[in-house]
Design an enzyme around this catalytic site. Sequence first.
Site, PDB file in Angstrom:
ATOM      1  N   ARG A  40       0.842  -1.210   0.000  1.00 48.27           N
ATOM      2  CA  ARG A  40       0.000   0.000   0.000  1.00 48.27           C
ATOM      3  C   ARG A  40       0.874   1.257   0.000  1.00 48.27           C
ATOM      4  NH1 ARG A  40      -1.717   2.742   4.695  1.00 48.27           N
ATOM      5  NH2 ARG A  40      -3.728   3.844   4.578  1.00 48.27           N
TER       6      ARG A  40
ATOM      7  N   VAL B 203       2.664   1.757  -3.401  1.00 47.56           N
ATOM      8  CA  VAL B 203       1.741   2.225  -4.447  1.00 47.56           C
ATOM      9  C   VAL B 203       1.352   3.687  -4.191  1.00 47.56           C
ATOM     10  CG1 VAL B 203      -0.584   1.923  -5.407  1.00 47.56           C
ATOM     11  CG2 VAL B 203       0.839  -0.086  -4.943  1.00 47.56           C
TER      12      VAL B 203
ATOM     13  N   ASP C  14      11.063 -14.260  10.087  1.00 42.78           N
ATOM     14  CA  ASP C  14      12.223 -14.817  10.798  1.00 42.78           C
ATOM     15  C   ASP C  14      13.151 -13.781  11.452  1.00 42.78           C
ATOM     16  OD1 ASP C  14      11.305 -17.264  10.085  1.00 42.78           O
ATOM     17  OD2 ASP C  14      12.808 -17.644   8.531  1.00 42.78           O
TER      18      ASP C  14
HETATM   19  O1  F6P Z   1       9.324 -17.320   5.963  1.00 43.10           O
HETATM   20  C1  F6P Z   1      10.452 -18.037   6.435  1.00 43.10           C
HETATM   21  C2  F6P Z   1       9.975 -19.315   6.983  1.00 43.10           C
HETATM   22  O2  F6P Z   1       8.981 -18.963   7.868  1.00 43.10           O
HETATM   23  C3  F6P Z   1      10.965 -20.251   7.678  1.00 43.10           C
HETATM   24  O3  F6P Z   1      11.186 -19.996   9.018  1.00 43.10           O
HETATM   25  C4  F6P Z   1      10.355 -21.603   7.406  1.00 43.10           C
HETATM   26  O4  F6P Z   1      11.292 -22.623   7.475  1.00 43.10           O
HETATM   27  C5  F6P Z   1       9.845 -21.424   6.034  1.00 43.10           C
HETATM   28  O5  F6P Z   1       9.417 -20.105   5.950  1.00 43.10           O
HETATM   29  C6  F6P Z   1       8.781 -22.376   5.581  1.00 43.10           C
HETATM   30  O6  F6P Z   1       8.264 -21.883   4.389  1.00 43.10           O
HETATM   31  P1  F6P Z   1       7.448 -22.659   3.277  1.00 43.10           P
HETATM   32  O7  F6P Z   1       6.457 -23.496   3.958  1.00 43.10           O
HETATM   33  O8  F6P Z   1       6.846 -21.549   2.483  1.00 43.10           O
HETATM   34  O9  F6P Z   1       8.440 -23.433   2.500  1.00 43.10           O
END
Ligand code: F6P
Length: 323
Positions: free
Chosen positions: A21, A24, A128
């Site tokens: 948002r 944009v 993360d």
């Molecule tokens: O977004 C990062 C994360 O949350 C990691 O901590 C985790 O291992 C991963 O994504 C899992 O992602 P996906 O299920 O999309 O592969």
Amino acid sequence: MRKIGVFTSGGDSPGMNPCIRAVVRSGLHYGMQVVGIKHGYRGMIKGEFANMNARSVGNILQRGGTILKSSRSEEFRTVEGRKKAYENLKKHNIDGLVAIGGNGTFAGALALHQEYQIPVIGIPGTIDNDLHGTDFTLGFDTALDTVIDALDKIRDTADSHNRVFFVEVMGRDSGFIALISGLAGGAESILIPEMDDDVLNLIKTLNKALKRKKSSHIVMVAEGDEEGGAFQIADRVKREFRELDCRVVVLGHIQRGGSPSCNDRLLGTRLGVAAVEGLMRGEKNVMVGQIHNDVVYTPLTEAIKNSHKIDKNLFRLIDIMAK
Ligand code: F6P
């Protein structure tokens, strides 16, 4: 800069929508055209481009996920894939890009810039909190609230049954979610990839807890812990303490959803505007982050190479609090 593209890529996180948002609306504010690229790099390759206006981002500030959708694209890792993506960017006269995502997203953006010189600004979007060049990534704060809410509920039942709960949270390479939510949620033990001898310490803490007759025990485990996930750690503990009644909870993808917190909405808004203003000033190949409440631009090469270090001072609080 007359026309910019914005996309989200990799794991989604609450705060991405407020950020889209902001990109944009600030782009429009400065007289640019803004194009939304759907499904991240996959959509860039396939040509999923849509013109955005102020209304396309109405009523999304409070929504989790990403209206632009996301993906992890294997094809974009190839030279041919990036060529197709660049040809689509050229066809749509895109002068600059805002890439919202994590490390993999930035590596892709850098490759695109190196091969085709298109200016790119990255915005840290991942629950993360593992990116160098910012104190917080979009979605981390909301994910912490989700985990704490779960911990409070787990504590109720753990306490009623005198049980030990092993709670696994996300963090493939980093223990930010486990450590911060564990401390804030009163976990007695926290196992993260950044700390050694996790299981030995856990066994010592459990021994002490048994002597003190604690009625429940919560063990937070970051999924990337070098000694395994929550099920493996629980098995080891069960072999050591046969008398303990143990349960495992894997919080999984609920940590990635939900309405963004106030902090994530604000961070997304601030970084989205800063990315657009950065592109206008000629910044390129940088990630825009927030350090000590200031907006900071860090070269993508550095952001990718380094990791965000956990404050080791927080480690000692775990033991002090687990009384
Ligand atoms: O977004 C990062 C994360 O949350 C990691 O901590 C985790 O291992 C991963 O994504 C899992 O992602 P996906 O299920 O999309 O592969």
